[in-house]
Write a protein that holds these residues in place. Structure first.
Motif, PDB file in Angstrom:
ATOM      1  N   ALA A  49       0.824  -1.210   0.000  1.00 17.99           N
ATOM      2  CA  ALA A  49       0.000   0.000   0.000  1.00 17.99           C
ATOM      3  C   ALA A  49       0.859   1.262   0.000  1.00 17.99           C
ATOM      4  O   ALA A  49       0.380   2.336  -0.354  1.00 17.99           O
ATOM      5  CB  ALA A  49      -0.916  -0.006   1.217  1.00 17.99           C
ATOM      6  N   SER A  73      -1.303  -2.513   4.510  1.00 18.54           N
ATOM      7  CA  SER A  73      -2.662  -2.293   4.001  1.00 18.54           C
ATOM      8  C   SER A  73      -3.623  -2.002   5.144  1.00 18.54           C
ATOM      9  O   SER A  73      -3.617  -2.678   6.172  1.00 18.54           O
ATOM     10  CB  SER A  73      -3.143  -3.526   3.236  1.00 18.54           C
ATOM     11  OG  SER A  73      -2.302  -3.779   2.136  1.00 18.54           O
ATOM     12  N   SER A  74      -4.450  -1.000   4.952  1.00 13.10           N
ATOM     13  CA  SER A  74      -5.477  -0.701   5.951  1.00 13.10           C
ATOM     14  C   SER A  74      -6.775  -1.437   5.643  1.00 13.10           C
ATOM     15  O   SER A  74      -7.653  -1.548   6.493  1.00 13.10           O
ATOM     16  CB  SER A  74      -5.732   0.807   6.013  1.00 13.10           C
ATOM     17  OG  SER A  74      -6.078   1.302   4.721  1.00 13.10           O
ATOM     18  N   TYR A  75      -6.911  -1.927   4.404  1.00  5.60           N
ATOM     19  CA  TYR A  75      -8.063  -2.767   4.077  1.00  5.60           C
ATOM     20  C   TYR A  75      -7.634  -3.797   3.041  1.00  5.60           C
ATOM     21  O   TYR A  75      -6.623  -3.650   2.366  1.00  5.60           O
ATOM     22  CB  TYR A  75      -9.247  -1.940   3.562  1.00  5.60           C
ATOM     23  CG  TYR A  75      -9.010  -1.229   2.258  1.00  5.60           C
ATOM     24  CD1 TYR A  75      -9.243  -1.859   1.029  1.00  5.60           C
ATOM     25  CD2 TYR A  75      -8.573   0.098   2.241  1.00  5.60           C
ATOM     26  CE1 TYR A  75      -9.031  -1.210  -0.162  1.00  5.60           C
ATOM     27  CE2 TYR A  75      -8.360   0.755   1.047  1.00  5.60           C
ATOM     28  CZ  TYR A  75      -8.589   0.108  -0.154  1.00  5.60           C
ATOM     29  OH  TYR A  75      -8.386   0.756  -1.326  1.00  5.60           O
ATOM     30  N   GLU A  76      -8.403  -4.859   2.936  1.00  6.17           N
ATOM     31  CA  GLU A  76      -8.055  -6.000   2.093  1.00  6.17           C
ATOM     32  C   GLU A  76      -7.871  -5.582   0.631  1.00  6.17           C
ATOM     33  O   GLU A  76      -8.713  -4.911   0.044  1.00  6.17           O
ATOM     34  CB  GLU A  76      -9.157  -7.058   2.183  1.00  6.17           C
ATOM     35  CG  GLU A  76      -8.868  -8.331   1.421  1.00  6.17           C
ATOM     36  CD  GLU A  76      -7.737  -9.131   2.044  1.00  6.17           C
ATOM     37  OE1 GLU A  76      -7.063  -9.875   1.309  1.00  6.17           O
ATOM     38  OE2 GLU A  76      -7.525  -8.996   3.262  1.00  6.17           O
ATOM     39  N   LYS A 125       1.243  -7.352   2.359  1.00  2.99           N
ATOM     40  CA  LYS A 125      -0.008  -6.875   2.956  1.00  2.99           C
ATOM     41  C   LYS A 125       0.208  -6.075   4.235  1.00  2.99           C
ATOM     42  O   LYS A 125      -0.740  -5.558   4.815  1.00  2.99           O
ATOM     43  CB  LYS A 125      -0.911  -8.056   3.274  1.00  2.99           C
ATOM     44  CG  LYS A 125      -1.251  -8.942   2.085  1.00  2.99           C
ATOM     45  CD  LYS A 125      -2.077 -10.134   2.521  1.00  2.99           C
ATOM     46  CE  LYS A 125      -2.361 -11.076   1.370  1.00  2.99           C
ATOM     47  NZ  LYS A 125      -3.134 -12.267   1.807  1.00  2.99           N
ATOM     48  N   GLU A 182      -5.628  -3.522  -0.724  1.00  2.00           N
ATOM     49  CA  GLU A 182      -5.109  -2.191  -1.036  1.00  2.00           C
ATOM     50  C   GLU A 182      -3.775  -2.266  -1.784  1.00  2.00           C
ATOM     51  O   GLU A 182      -3.489  -1.434  -2.646  1.00  2.00           O
ATOM     52  CB  GLU A 182      -4.939  -1.390   0.264  1.00  2.00           C
ATOM     53  CG  GLU A 182      -4.529   0.057   0.030  1.00  2.00           C
ATOM     54  CD  GLU A 182      -4.474   0.855   1.336  1.00  2.00           C
ATOM     55  OE1 GLU A 182      -4.243   2.072   1.266  1.00  2.00           O
ATOM     56  OE2 GLU A 182      -4.653   0.247   2.405  1.00  2.00           O
ATOM     57  N   GLU A 183      -2.972  -3.272  -1.464  1.00  2.00           N
ATOM     58  CA  GLU A 183      -1.659  -3.399  -2.089  1.00  2.00           C
ATOM     59  C   GLU A 183      -1.750  -3.745  -3.577  1.00  2.00           C
ATOM     60  O   GLU A 183      -0.762  -3.638  -4.310  1.00  2.00           O
ATOM     61  CB  GLU A 183      -0.826  -4.463  -1.359  1.00  2.00           C
ATOM     62  CG  GLU A 183      -1.289  -5.895  -1.550  1.00  2.00           C
ATOM     63  CD  GLU A 183      -2.485  -6.260  -0.672  1.00  2.00           C
ATOM     64  OE1 GLU A 183      -2.980  -7.395  -0.792  1.00  2.00           O
ATOM     65  OE2 GLU A 183      -2.913  -5.409   0.143  1.00  2.00           O
ATOM     66  N   LYS A 203      -3.830  -2.241  -5.784  1.00  2.00           N
ATOM     67  CA  LYS A 203      -4.387  -1.135  -6.555  1.00  2.00           C
ATOM     68  C   LYS A 203      -3.555  -0.802  -7.790  1.00  2.00           C
ATOM     69  O   LYS A 203      -4.068  -0.353  -8.793  1.00  2.00           O
ATOM     70  CB  LYS A 203      -4.502   0.112  -5.661  1.00  2.00           C
ATOM     71  CG  LYS A 203      -5.600   0.021  -4.620  1.00  2.00           C
ATOM     72  CD  LYS A 203      -5.594   1.227  -3.689  1.00  2.00           C
ATOM     73  CE  LYS A 203      -5.842   2.514  -4.457  1.00  2.00           C
ATOM     74  NZ  LYS A 203      -5.908   3.687  -3.533  1.00  2.00           N
TER      75      LYS A 203
END
Length: 536
Positions: free
Chosen positions: A418, A482-485, A479, A487-488, A490
């Motif tokens: 992320a 990442s703050s949410y599943e 991961k 995100e990495e 994107k």
């Protein structure tokens, strides 16, 4: 009374008379030609870099280089982009023709050309002293300058003599090393060793280090420690007896040196070599399994998971992000090995209260050295040659297979999180480069070397990513940030990514994070399997 006079014939003697010393600080691209005259010319480089051309042969110039030109020997000098600084001394060679008279010679001194001048600090001390005295007018100061110049030439000529007799010197030191192997228990000093080899302490130490890579006493203590290891395993002798047998007069000094060298105490070394030792080595389990050791626990991370490729499904898991020392109740190890890079999660001081702990300075890319160290600590040194040989055979066979299928194609490895994207380095650095580009012989994309340099990886911006037109891409996802599943991931939706040739041609291969972000021999072996599966 008859008097008898004995006449001793004095052989002709050479005298070196300095005529001029000048200091030159030249800018970039400076160049000059020196026509060979009747005098010798000594050049001592103090800074920058450049090239000296003599008789059509080029010599690289940099700080610490000395070059002696013979009379009538013409030369050209040129500075590189960082300029060139050097002292230039001219001197004449005279020889006694008969008692009380001299004649000038137009021949070279005993040595000339590219000169040895180590240590350079000693060489430059002579040169700077001569330069300070260059304008001397009184007789004593001029004589002092003359003496310093003779000392400089003696310093250079002696090293030349050592180089010429290098075979004899090296042989004498090699014989000395053999003697140490036979009499390592004796009390030795460097002066004693040098005297036995019939040379100065400085020449002995320098030649010894050229042969062994170590100073004499460090080498001697290493031999003593190696013999102590054997005795710890072969006998039940007390540490006092072993220490005295191998040449240490004090048991406590022996124990301290042993721990400094090996990393653990002699007693712990002996205990580790018994069968059934319970080891906890977080994220070093790869090496344990390769050596035939099953760890008492395997390390895991809430976001990364565990090293599934090791097949340790039956081994309890210790989660770095959630578990504590207290959660190990009933599964306490006998010995803990911590990777130096794990200190943010695992404090050596705290874990050392649970069991004897070895804090390993992980050598990263040099996985063979890591394997040997762990094998020595855990009594599995005999397994190492077979482990390394199997890997090298596998890599060699894979290299041959890939050479036929991907010749001329470029490869790169990316790690996404992320926080951004990372490009992994070339053949010498990082988790992937030594396997992909050295062991397997794949061709790195030009950006791999350009962006990473001597680093293990480099952040790659969207602009640079758009230029990564490699034929094949290996990618993995971190991961941790990442703050949410997801995100990495994107980056996979970006225009720069979708336009890449490897993406359009479906030559992008996602690989397991913990398998590829690892220096273990089994990890590297799995990387080879992954590459063969998609490229062979």
């Amino acid at each position: 009374m008859n008097e008898t006079t004995t006449a001793n014939t004095v052989r002709p003697n050479r005298l070196y008379v300095m005529k001029q010393i000048t200091l030159h600080v030249q800018p970039a691209s400076w160049q000059n030609e020196y026509s060979g005259g009747d005098d010798c010319c000594l050049i001592v480089v103090t800074g920058g870099s450049g090239k000296l051309t003599v008789g059509g042969t080029g010599f690289h110039l940099e700080k610490g280089k000395c070059f002696l030109l013979a009379p009538a020997e013409a030369a050209g000098m040129k500075a590189d982009a960082d300029g060139l600084s050097f002292y230039r001394m001219t001197f004449a060679v005279w020889e006694t023709a008969e008692i009380g008279s001299y004649k000038a010679l137009s021949e070279a001194p005993p040595c000339h050309g590219d000169m040895q001048c180590q240590p350079f600090s000693q060489c430059i001390d002579y040169v700077e002293a001569i330069y300070r005295l260059r304008d001397a007018e009184d007789e004593m100061t001029a004589f002092d300058r003359h003496v310093r110049f003779q000392e400089l030439l003696r310093f250079l000529f002696l090293q030349h003599s050592s180089v010429q007799a290098g075979g004899n010197i090296r042989k004498a030191v090699e014989q000395s090393i053999e003697q140490l192997g036979e009499r390592y228990q004796d009390s030795w000093t460097v002066d004693q060793l040098a005297a036995a080899a019939h040379m100065t302490r400085w020449h002995y130490t320098r030649t010894f280090k050229e042969i062994t890579g170590l100073n004499p006493l460090d080498y001697l203590n290493g031999m003593r420690i190696d013999r102590a290891k054997q005795l710890l395993l072969m006998t039940d002798d007390r540490l006092f007896d072993i220490s005295h047998h191998v040449g240490f007069s004090n048991e406590y000094y022996f124990s301290r040196r042993f721990k400094q060298t090996v990393g653990i105490s002699p007693g712990q070394y002996r205990r580790n070599h018994r069968e059934g030792i319970r080891v906890f080595a977080p994220f070093l389990e790869d090496f344990l399994v390769a050596l035939g050791i099953t760890p008492v626990l395997q390390c895991s991370h809430a976001l990364w998971g565990k090293q599934e490729y090791l097949g340790l499904q039956h081994v309890p898991v210790f989660d770095l992000a959630a578990d504590t020392i207290e959660d190990m109740s009933g599964r306490e190890p006998d010995f803990i090995i911590l990777d130096g890079g794990m200190e943010r999660w695992l404090s050596p001081d705290r874990w050392g209260r649970l069991a004897p702990t070895y804090n390993m300075l992980h050598r990263g890319e040099d996985w063979r050295s890591t394997l040997r160290t762990l094998a020595d600590l855990l009594g599995r040194k005999g397994s190492v040659p077979d482990v390394i040989a199997k890997y090298e055979q596998k890599a060699g066979e894979a290299r041959a297979a890939l050479g036929r299928s991907v010749r001329g194609k470029t490869v790169a490895c990316l790690r996404f999180s992320a926080l951004g994207s990372s490009l992994y380095a070339g053949p010498e650095h990082g988790y992937t480069g030594p396997v992909l580009y050295k062991d397997l012989g794949l061709e790195p994309h030009p950006l791999v070397r350009q962006l990473t340099g001597e680093s293990r990886k480099a952040n790659i911006t969207p602009e640079w990513l758009s230029r990564l037109d490699a034929d094949h891409l290996f990618i993995t996802f971190d991961k941790r940030h990442s703050s949410y599943e997801g995100e990495e991931r994107k980056v996979l939706d970006s225009a720069e990514w979708r336009a890449l040739p490897a993406v359009r041609n479906r030559h992008v291969y996602e690989v397991d994070f913990l398998t590829w972000m690892n220096y273990g021999v089994l990890s590297h072996s799995q990387k080879i399997d992954d590459v063969l599966r998609v490229l062979a």
